[in-house]
Write a protein that holds these residues in place. Sequence first.
Motif, mmCIF file in Angstrom:
data_model
loop_
_atom_site.group_PDB
_atom_site.id
_atom_site.type_symbol
_atom_site.label_atom_id
_atom_site.label_comp_id
_atom_site.label_asym_id
_atom_site.label_seq_id
_atom_site.Cartn_x
_atom_site.Cartn_y
_atom_site.Cartn_z
ATOM 1 N N LEU A 48 49.181 67.021 86.124
ATOM 2 C CA LEU A 48 49.199 65.564 86.026
ATOM 3 C C LEU A 48 48.496 65.091 84.756
ATOM 4 O O LEU A 48 47.546 65.721 84.300
ATOM 5 C CB LEU A 48 48.507 64.950 87.254
ATOM 6 C CG LEU A 48 49.140 65.288 88.598
ATOM 7 C CD1 LEU A 48 48.247 64.816 89.735
ATOM 8 C CD2 LEU A 48 50.515 64.644 88.703
ATOM 9 N N PRO A 49 48.942 63.972 84.200
ATOM 10 C CA PRO A 49 48.305 63.437 82.988
ATOM 11 C C PRO A 49 47.035 62.647 83.329
ATOM 12 O O PRO A 49 47.000 61.429 83.216
ATOM 13 C CB PRO A 49 49.400 62.527 82.411
ATOM 14 C CG PRO A 49 50.131 62.034 83.618
ATOM 15 C CD PRO A 49 50.107 63.177 84.599
ATOM 16 N N VAL A 50 46.008 63.358 83.769
ATOM 17 C CA VAL A 50 44.765 62.699 84.171
ATOM 18 C C VAL A 50 43.594 63.168 83.308
ATOM 19 O O VAL A 50 43.613 64.279 82.776
ATOM 20 C CB VAL A 50 44.441 62.940 85.667
ATOM 21 C CG1 VAL A 50 45.473 62.270 86.553
ATOM 22 C CG2 VAL A 50 44.333 64.412 85.986
ATOM 23 N N GLU A 58 45.801 73.011 90.008
ATOM 24 C CA GLU A 58 47.212 72.698 89.790
ATOM 25 C C GLU A 58 47.390 71.227 89.458
ATOM 26 O O GLU A 58 48.104 70.875 88.515
ATOM 27 C CB GLU A 58 48.044 73.039 91.036
ATOM 28 C CG GLU A 58 48.281 74.498 91.252
ATOM 29 C CD GLU A 58 48.970 74.783 92.582
ATOM 30 O OE1 GLU A 58 49.431 73.829 93.262
ATOM 31 O OE2 GLU A 58 49.032 75.968 92.961
ATOM 32 N N SER A 59 46.743 70.368 90.221
ATOM 33 C CA SER A 59 46.872 68.931 89.994
ATOM 34 C C SER A 59 46.292 68.523 88.648
ATOM 35 O O SER A 59 46.890 67.725 87.924
ATOM 36 C CB SER A 59 46.194 68.146 91.118
ATOM 37 O OG SER A 59 46.858 68.394 92.337
ATOM 38 N N GLY A 117 36.354 65.809 78.118
ATOM 39 C CA GLY A 117 35.895 64.455 77.836
ATOM 40 C C GLY A 117 36.020 63.473 78.984
ATOM 41 O O GLY A 117 35.847 62.273 78.805
ATOM 42 N N GLY A 118 36.296 63.975 80.183
ATOM 43 C CA GLY A 118 36.447 63.106 81.346
ATOM 44 C C GLY A 118 35.184 63.012 82.174
ATOM 45 O O GLY A 118 34.173 63.651 81.884
ATOM 46 N N THR A 162 47.262 59.538 91.746
ATOM 47 C CA THR A 162 46.772 59.182 90.421
ATOM 48 C C THR A 162 46.690 57.669 90.335
ATOM 49 O O THR A 162 47.555 56.955 90.839
ATOM 50 C CB THR A 162 47.692 59.718 89.305
ATOM 51 O OG1 THR A 162 49.017 59.251 89.525
ATOM 52 C CG2 THR A 162 47.686 61.232 89.274
ATOM 53 N N ARG A 163 45.611 57.236 89.715
ATOM 54 C CA ARG A 163 45.425 55.810 89.425
ATOM 55 C C ARG A 163 45.072 55.728 87.953
ATOM 56 O O ARG A 163 43.954 56.058 87.564
ATOM 57 C CB ARG A 163 44.309 55.216 90.279
ATOM 58 C CG ARG A 163 44.636 55.191 91.755
ATOM 59 C CD ARG A 163 43.742 54.216 92.476
ATOM 60 N NE ARG A 163 43.566 54.593 93.861
ATOM 61 C CZ ARG A 163 42.653 54.062 94.655
ATOM 62 N NH1 ARG A 163 41.806 53.159 94.197
ATOM 63 N NH2 ARG A 163 42.551 54.442 95.902
ATOM 64 N N GLY A 164 46.072 55.358 87.165
ATOM 65 C CA GLY A 164 45.881 55.374 85.721
ATOM 66 C C GLY A 164 45.687 56.806 85.260
ATOM 67 O O GLY A 164 46.486 57.689 85.579
#
Length: 113
Positions: A40-42, A35-36, A74-75, A8-10
Amino acid sequence: MPVLKMETRGDTLVVVLEGELDLRVADELRKKLEESLSDLPVRHLVVDLSRVCFVDSSGLGVLLGRYRRVAAAGGKVALTGAQPQVRRVLELSGLFRIMGEYPTPDKALEHIC
């Protein structure tokens, strides 16, 4: 397994894939990415294809499914480093019309964030 590395990057999950994205690995890849994305908070996804030598329709399906999930939240999704034979398949499939294409993950991160 085609996943070489995930980090994760940011608020972006960067996934480096390797080998062939075909029917043989599609289900396992789909599960690992889901799963990821869930754990993860992405918000965004960058997929580095620079070490991928082949993609078939099941591999395209995995990428498209993750695009739908990320876009619905929204990503953005970006594909990077596709080799000529893989790039051609992605181009013909229309994925580059909905996902960004960049030479490297770092360039993708500059534009996504």
